[in-house]
Design a protein around this motif. Structure first.
Motif, PDB file in Angstrom:
ATOM      1  N   PHE A 157      -1.109  14.875  -2.850  1.00 14.43           N
ATOM      2  CA  PHE A 157      -0.728  15.626  -1.657  1.00 14.43           C
ATOM      3  C   PHE A 157      -0.702  14.714  -0.437  1.00 14.43           C
ATOM      4  N   THR A 158       0.124  15.070   0.516  1.00 10.41           N
ATOM      5  CA  THR A 158       0.310  14.200   1.682  1.00 10.41           C
ATOM      6  C   THR A 158      -1.003  13.942   2.417  1.00 10.41           C
ATOM      7  N   VAL A 159      -1.892  14.938   2.470  1.00  9.58           N
ATOM      8  CA  VAL A 159      -3.151  14.748   3.203  1.00  9.58           C
ATOM      9  C   VAL A 159      -4.086  13.792   2.471  1.00  9.58           C
ATOM     10  N   ASN A 160      -3.776  13.520   1.201  1.00  8.23           N
ATOM     11  CA  ASN A 160      -4.559  12.550   0.431  1.00  8.23           C
ATOM     12  C   ASN A 160      -3.825  11.223   0.292  1.00  8.23           C
ATOM     13  N   ALA A 161      -2.668  11.095   0.922  1.00  2.35           N
ATOM     14  CA  ALA A 161      -1.837   9.887   0.795  1.00  2.35           C
ATOM     15  C   ALA A 161      -1.793   9.133   2.116  1.00  2.35           C
ATOM     16  N   ILE A 162      -2.968   8.989   2.713  1.00  2.17           N
ATOM     17  CA  ILE A 162      -3.115   8.256   3.974  1.00  2.17           C
ATOM     18  C   ILE A 162      -4.095   7.114   3.728  1.00  2.17           C
ATOM     19  N   ALA A 163      -3.786   5.943   4.251  1.00  2.00           N
ATOM     20  CA  ALA A 163      -4.677   4.790   4.099  1.00  2.00           C
ATOM     21  C   ALA A 163      -5.199   4.370   5.471  1.00  2.00           C
ATOM     22  N   LEU A 164      -6.396   3.763   5.457  1.00  2.00           N
ATOM     23  CA  LEU A 164      -7.024   3.304   6.691  1.00  2.00           C
ATOM     24  C   LEU A 164      -7.470   1.862   6.487  1.00  2.00           C
ATOM     25  N   SER A 165      -6.923   0.964   7.300  1.00  2.00           N
ATOM     26  CA  SER A 165      -7.260  -0.455   7.151  1.00  2.00           C
ATOM     27  C   SER A 165      -8.642  -0.742   7.730  1.00  2.00           C
ATOM     28  N   VAL A 204       0.825  -1.205   0.000  1.00  5.33           N
ATOM     29  CA  VAL A 204       0.000   0.000   0.000  1.00  5.33           C
ATOM     30  C   VAL A 204       0.861   1.258   0.000  1.00  5.33           C
ATOM     31  N   GLU A 205       2.069   1.172   0.591  1.00  2.00           N
ATOM     32  CA  GLU A 205       2.951   2.343   0.615  1.00  2.00           C
ATOM     33  C   GLU A 205       3.338   2.784  -0.803  1.00  2.00           C
ATOM     34  N   GLY A 261      -8.858  -0.305  11.346  1.00  2.00           N
ATOM     35  CA  GLY A 261      -8.684   1.032  11.895  1.00  2.00           C
ATOM     36  C   GLY A 261      -7.249   1.508  11.974  1.00  2.00           C
ATOM     37  N   ALA A 262      -6.294   0.726  11.447  1.00  2.00           N
ATOM     38  CA  ALA A 262      -4.899   1.148  11.460  1.00  2.00           C
ATOM     39  C   ALA A 262      -4.657   2.216  10.394  1.00  2.00           C
ATOM     40  N   VAL A 263      -3.914   3.256  10.748  1.00  2.00           N
ATOM     41  CA  VAL A 263      -3.609   4.349   9.828  1.00  2.00           C
ATOM     42  C   VAL A 263      -2.218   4.133   9.240  1.00  2.00           C
ATOM     43  N   ILE A 264      -2.130   4.137   7.913  1.00  2.38           N
ATOM     44  CA  ILE A 264      -0.847   4.014   7.219  1.00  2.38           C
ATOM     45  C   ILE A 264      -0.542   5.381   6.624  1.00  2.38           C
TER      46      ILE A 264
END
Length: 450
Positions: free
Chosen positions: A114-122, A105-106, A125-128
């Motif tokens: 943008f960094t604020v749009n480059a976050i994943a949520l499993s 996923v990384e 509930g884990a935040v990547i």
């Protein structure tokens, strides 16, 4: 963080049960972390597109198979699911020529804007967050993932998305990101007008649009070159303490976030740089600028392919922008019958916004008649004031019963509406019938009966 809806969890659980790993990504994660309600939900997963199609059956739709995207509809809600990927070369400054699917996923997050749009949520509930998106989210900062120039060269539309996010979210633009966007702004000429138009609509309706327009006219000017002559163009008039662009930006921000109002205020003074004159005292005047601004607006709306309804609304607002009338019931009622309720209501808003974007000295005096007119308008609306022929208490058939025929029927109805709007005649069946009878006996409209 807000709770993920059940229909989204259901899709995640279906993917997980099949042995794959789903993540929420993009704007929905950004909004969930901000405590805001996402407008839609996107996912990424290690499942291949054909595996997703088989997994979800008839509820899955191949909306972008070449790039690994399948849209699953669950509970009436579409969820876009894209297989985790690395993008190949971008040859057209818009789309990758090829994609390579990945299990990490990384790697998928690394291709985002943008960094604020480059976050994943499993699903658990884990935040990547490999690029510091949560930090920038807390700080209210927009920063490109990786090298900003590379991101904008890959997809030029990202520069307009940058401005749109800044206006809608109220975020600051990190300086290196802003510098790269200014440097690469010419690439925006390669973006389809339809995509430009969609981004501008959302940008203009942002709550922080004034700040963004004031700060970034050079980037915006790459798709709206008509605004550039207004930037720094002094007005040489005591009523204006801002240049034409400064006034325009403040006027845009001063009207409610309705597209027809925001576009009207963006357009309303673009003709000024073409018609500046000075009087004997050295005071600047812009005679005829409204008509020139309207023509510039027509050219922009044609180029960006405005839909007909919005074009008509903007055209109507610019056509009456200079209208003046006393804050009296009959005057407002006549305007409403002439132009329509919505146009007049919007006119009052644009008048006040235009004043608010001028010099503060004398603002209270300038706003007073328009605030009074607003009160009269509100009273007319509350009283269901008759503003169209169809709202008259007397119908065309009833006019025919009096003796009128052919085109004279419409002429009489229009005459009755005019007198109702002038507050000379109440909109009751009895009063209208008596007046129509007098018109018949006077011979009114007989020459149009054929």
């Amino acid at each position: 963080m807000r709770e993920v809806p059940e229909y989204v969890k259901n899709v995640q659980q279906t993917i997980s049960a099949a042995g794959y790993t789903p993540y929420l990504v993009g704007g929905c994660v950004r909004d969930l972390l901000r405590g805001a309600e996402p407008s839609d939900y996107d996912m990424t997963t290690d499942a291949l597109p054909e595996e997703l199609m088989a997994l979800f059956g008839a509820s899955a739709h191949p909306t972008g198979l070449p790039h690994g995207t399948v849209t699953v509809v669950r509970g009436g809600h579409p969820i876009e699911i894209t297989t985790m990927r690395r993008d190949g070369a971008y040859r057209d400054n818009r789309h990758p020529e090829s994609v390579v699917f990945t299990k990490r996923v990384e790697e998928d997050l690394a291709r985002r804007d943008f960094t604020v749009n480059a976050i994943a949520l499993s699903g658990e509930g884990a935040v990547i967050d490999p690029f510091g998106g949560q930090r920038d989210l807390r700080a209210g900062v927009l920063r490109c993932v990786g090298d900003a120039e590379t991101r904008f060269a890959e997809d030029a539309l990202r520069m307009l998305r940058l401005l749109r996010f800044a206006a809608v979210l109220g975020f600051a633009i990190e300086e290196e990101t802003a510098r790269a966007a200014r440097k690469k702004r010419a690439l925006l000429e390669t973006v389809a007008h339809e995509r430009v138009y969609a981004e501008l609509n959302r940008l203009l309706c942002g709550s922080d649009v004034q700040r963004v327009l004031l700060a970034q006219p050079d980037i915006l000017g790459a798709v709206l070159p008509e605004i550039l002559p207004a930037v720094g163009f002094e007005q040489h008039n005591a009523h204006h303490c801002y240049d034409v662009w400064g006034h325009t930006c403040r006027a845009v921000g001063a009207v409610p976030p309705k597209r027809e109002l925001r576009w009207t205020m963006l357009f309303h003074d673009l003709g000024k740089p073409q018609c500046l004159t000075f009087d004997e005292q050295g005071v600047g005047h812009f005679y005829g600028h409204t008509a020139i601004s309207a023509q510039i607006a027509e050219e922009i709306m044609e180029r960006l392919r405005f839909e007909k309804s919005l074009r008509a609304q903007v055209r109507a607002q610019l056509a009456c922008f200079d209208d003046m009338f006393p804050p009296e019931r009959a005057a407002l009622h006549r305007e409403m019958a002439k132009r329509g309720r919505e146009v007049v209501g919007n006119l009052l808003l644009t008048k006040r916004a235009d004043n608010a974007a001028k010099a503060p000295e004398g603002l209270e005096r300038a706003q007073k008649p328009w605030l009074a007119a607003q009160a009269v308008y509100d009273a007319l609306i509350a009283g269901n004031a008759c503003c169209t022929v169809g709202e008259l208490a007397l119908t065309g058939d009833e006019v025919k019963e009096i003796g009128f025929a052919g085109r004279s029927v419409g002429a009489v109805l229009q005459k009755l509406l005019d007198e109702v709007a002038c507050e000379k005649l109440p909109n009751t069946k009895e009063a209208l019938r008596r007046r129509a009878g007098r018109l018949w006996r006077s011979g009114y409209g007989r020459h149009t009966m054929a």
